[in-house]
Structures are given as C-alpha cells and as structure tokens.
Design a protein around this motif. Structure first.
Motif: not given
Length: 450
Positions: A417-437
């Motif tokens: 879940g650690m790298r998944a959090s980094v990936a989700a954070g990058w996508l969130s900062a790009r405007g993705f809003r339908h995300l979970d980990i």
C-alpha cells in the motif's frame, strides 16, 4: 589507523574513509561531504586522495566538492563519455600509498564502462588484500546491473563477468566493501548485511554461482530494471562536478498563506500514507520522507521548485537533505500543520482505503468504470498478479498518467500500500478524484487467498 563506512539513508549509498600515517583516503563520497573532513580531522589525518569507483547514476558525487575543500586529488576510471573534469584518470595497476596502507587499482567495467575497484593492502602484513572497494560491480548477495548500455547488453554483461572474476582472484580472505546496500536501485537481490568476504560471496552469491560466462550473460540480459529520468542529470553532473550543498539544509518556514502563494511546481506531502489519505491539501502529492530518494527522481524535473508539507519540522530538514543528494535544491520552504489548515476551513481531499473483501466484490461485479491498477515493478508482477488488474509501474505514472481517464474509478495497489499511496497522490494532484487505495495490497490478497 582509521576505517569507517558512512551510510547515506534513503539511497542506501555506502562511502568509506581509510587512513594511516597522517593521511586519509575517501572512496565514493556523497555530496554533503563535510562529514569526511570532520572524521579525518578528529583522527589527526589529512585527506590526500579521493577515489571514485564509477560515475554514479543515482546520486551527486561529492568528490569534486571534497577536493576543493581539502586539496586532495580525485581519481576516476577511463571514461568513454568524456573526461571527469574534477578528476585524474586512474588505470589498472596504479597504486597509491596511504601511510602503511596501499590502494591498488583494478579496472572492472560492466556496470559502467569507467568502473574501477580498489584493493586495500596493509604493507605490514603483506600476504593478500585486506579487502576491496567494489563499487557497483559486486554487492553483498548480488552483482551490479548492466542495463545502461542497451545497444551493448551482451557485451557489458560479459565485461562484468570478467571483472567479477578479477575480484574473486584477490582471495577468499578479502573483505568486500560495496557502494550500495539493500534498498538501492542499483541492484535487486542485495542482502541486508553490509559486510562480506570474497569467499562468502563465492559460496553464496547467486550470480557468482552461475555455471559459466554465457549463463551469466543470459541471466543479466534477462533482468528488468527501471531508469528514472533523473539518472541522466546525475550522470551529467558527475561528469561536470556538482555544486556544494547549502550550509544549512533547513527550509524556510511557510505560513499557510505563503504556501498557497509560493507558486511551487510541486507540493510534496511528507507524512505517512495513512495521514495523507485521511486528508491532504489539494494538488499535494504523497511522497513520505523515506521514499523521496527512490521516487522523487521520477516525478520532479531538474530545476523545478518544491514546497514541502509535514507533520513536524524534523521531516522538513530530512526531506531537504534527501532532495539535495539527488540534485533538487529549489526547495521554497516547508509548512507544518495540516490539521490546523483544516480547522481554518481549507478544503481537504480524502483518499479512501479499502480492504480485500471490497476488492473481491468489485472484481466479481466487473464494473466497466472501475480498474484495479497495480503499480508494482515488472518482476513483482511476473511473480504473481491479480486477474483483471492493469499494470503501470508507479514511476512510469509520471508520464503514463495521461493514458488514464480522470472520470474513471481507480483502486491503486502495490505490495503493501506504500507505493500505491504515492501513485494515488500523483493522480490526485493531477485532478483524479475517483481514487482509493487497496490497504495491504498484494500482501493482504495473498494472506486471504492462502
């Protein structure tokens, strides 16, 4: 007599200082290099020699900086990429005396074409080498990667095989002192130990146990390694010579208003993934302090500006040091206090965490608007994957996020879940809003499926 290994956290980089008879030598110094001068001074030694095993790809060398600081001469191997501006060329058979110690040069190309190893002898006890500084040729439990010359893959793998056997010829008594330990991007199978001998590696290192040269070449060519974009910057700077780090690596304290108005290219949230997921500032990416060295070079371009967000000031200083070691000096400042920011009514973005049961339900439902996105590396994926998942390595999301649909729902997973959090954070900062980990990710999946 002085012998000291200095480990650089995050990069798992190992450098060394040895000394005798009033003189000292440093092998593979890091950019923030005052530590070597301080150690030598404390022992009454003068640094007279600096040796580089190769032109590093994953960090800025401190050799040129330390040379200017101490007046010591720097020695580097023959470099097909051009002269290393701050160094003299050392070749096979050259030797250097440091008091009663003698350092002999061994050319060991393969990981890079300019690679050297440095065998250490004690002239008072002349039978055999005490040890050898192996750089990125030979690690504890592994050998160096050989993917930096893609058009010459078989050739450089064969060069490394030949180089390793030159090291083996030093004798089983010789200790090995590599330039990296476990966790480095320069090898994937390193042991947790940072000490070994030629004899122990001969008996236990899987790559040294391969039957012959052709088998070794085939195994090395089949390996899969990633090359973050910042590697090219490190290679250039380690040809030219990097600039010294700032005397104080403590970023300016920013107020919330200053953080919002600073115009940084990247907002980096240094907190742990669970804290980030529970609420983070809009446009902030998740990059915990301990993961900066591994992943900042994928997402941040040379010269871009950075603002840091932390739960405490110590995180800010540590993060700034990690960033400086890989060439990111443009840290505009740091902010602490995400909870107070929420209390002021600032909009916070949440990234939910889900468990295995929900992942199973979503897979069974086959929702056409949902994707389980696996961000582990290719070797992990090959060893086991969840049917129906899509694969993009976390670092490659720096560019490949454009292939994804911001309107789609993505669940990010990795090994824990650690790298998944980094990936989700990058996508969130790009405007993705339908995300979970997927909390626990592949580890949780395997435990349930067992």
């Amino acid at each position: 007599m002085l012998f000291k290994a200095i480990k650089t956290p995050g990069l798992a980089h190992l450098s060394y200082i040895v000394g005798a008879g009033g003189q000292a030598a440093v092998i593979d110094p890091r950019r923030d290099c005052a530590i070597y001068a301080e150690m030598a001074h404390a022992q009454g030694l003068e640094i007279t020699h600096i040796f580089e095993t190769h032109r590093n790809e994953d960090l800025i060398s401190g050799a040129g900086i330390l040379s200017r600081m101490t007046g010591a001469s720097v020695y580097h191997g023959p470099n097909p990429a051009g002269d290393v501006r701050y160094a003299q060329t050392a070749c096979e058979g050259d030797s250097f005396d440091i008091g009663q110690l003698r350092i002999e040069v061994i050319e060991t190309p393969g990981h890079t074409l300019d690679h050297l190893a440095f065998a250490l002898y004690d002239t008072a006890y002349g039978k055999g080498a005490v040890g050898v500084f192996t750089g990125d040729a030979l690690f504890v439990g592994d050998v160096g990667r050989t993917d930096f010359y893609p058009d010459r893959r078989e050739e450089v793998a064969g060069l490394l095989y030949d180089s390793l056997h030159k090291l083996l010829a030093l004798g089983d008594q010789a200790m090995i002192w590599p330039a990296h330990g476990a966790g480095s991007v320069c090898g994937s199978g390193m042991a947790e130990r940072e000490f070994s001998t030629i004899g122990h590696e001969r008996a236990n290192n899987p790559r040294l146990g391969l039957a012959d040269r052709e088998a070794f070449i085939a195994a090395k060519v089949a390996e899969h390694h990633y090359q973050p974009p910042y590697f090219r910057t490190m290679e250039r700077l380690n040809l030219e010579g990097g600039a010294p780090v700032a005397p104080v690596l403590r970023p300016k304290a920013l107020s919330l208003a200053e953080l919002r108005d600073c115009g940084a290219d990247h907002l980096i949230d240094l907190r742990e993934p669970m804290a980030y997921a529970s609420g983070h500032l809009e446009a902030a990416m998740c990059l915990p302090t301990g993961m900066i060295s591994a992943f900042a070079g994928w997402f941040i371009e040379e010269g871009q500006s950075i603002a840091l967000i932390a739960s405490e000031t110590d995180q800010l200083e540590t993060a700034t040091r990690h960033l400086a070691r890989i060439g990111y000096d443009k840290v505009l400042g740091g902010y602490t206090g995400v909870v107070p920011a929420a209390a002021q009514g600032l909009n916070m973005v949440r990234t939910p965490m889900i468990a295995t049961e929900e992942v199973e339900e979503r897979l069974a439902a086959a929702d056409p608007n949902w994707t389980l996105l696996d961000v582990r590396d290719a070797d992990e994926r090959e060893a086991g994957a969840i049917d129906g998942s899509q694969h993009i390595y976390v670092g490659e999301l720096a560019e490949r996020w454009r292939e994804l649909d911001p309107a789609r729902h993505y669940t990010l997973m990795c090994a824990s879940g650690m790298r998944a959090s980094v990936a989700a954070g990058w996508l969130s900062a790009r405007g993705f809003r339908h995300l979970d980990i997927y909390l626990g990710s592949m580890g949780a999946w395997k435990s349930v499926q067992a």
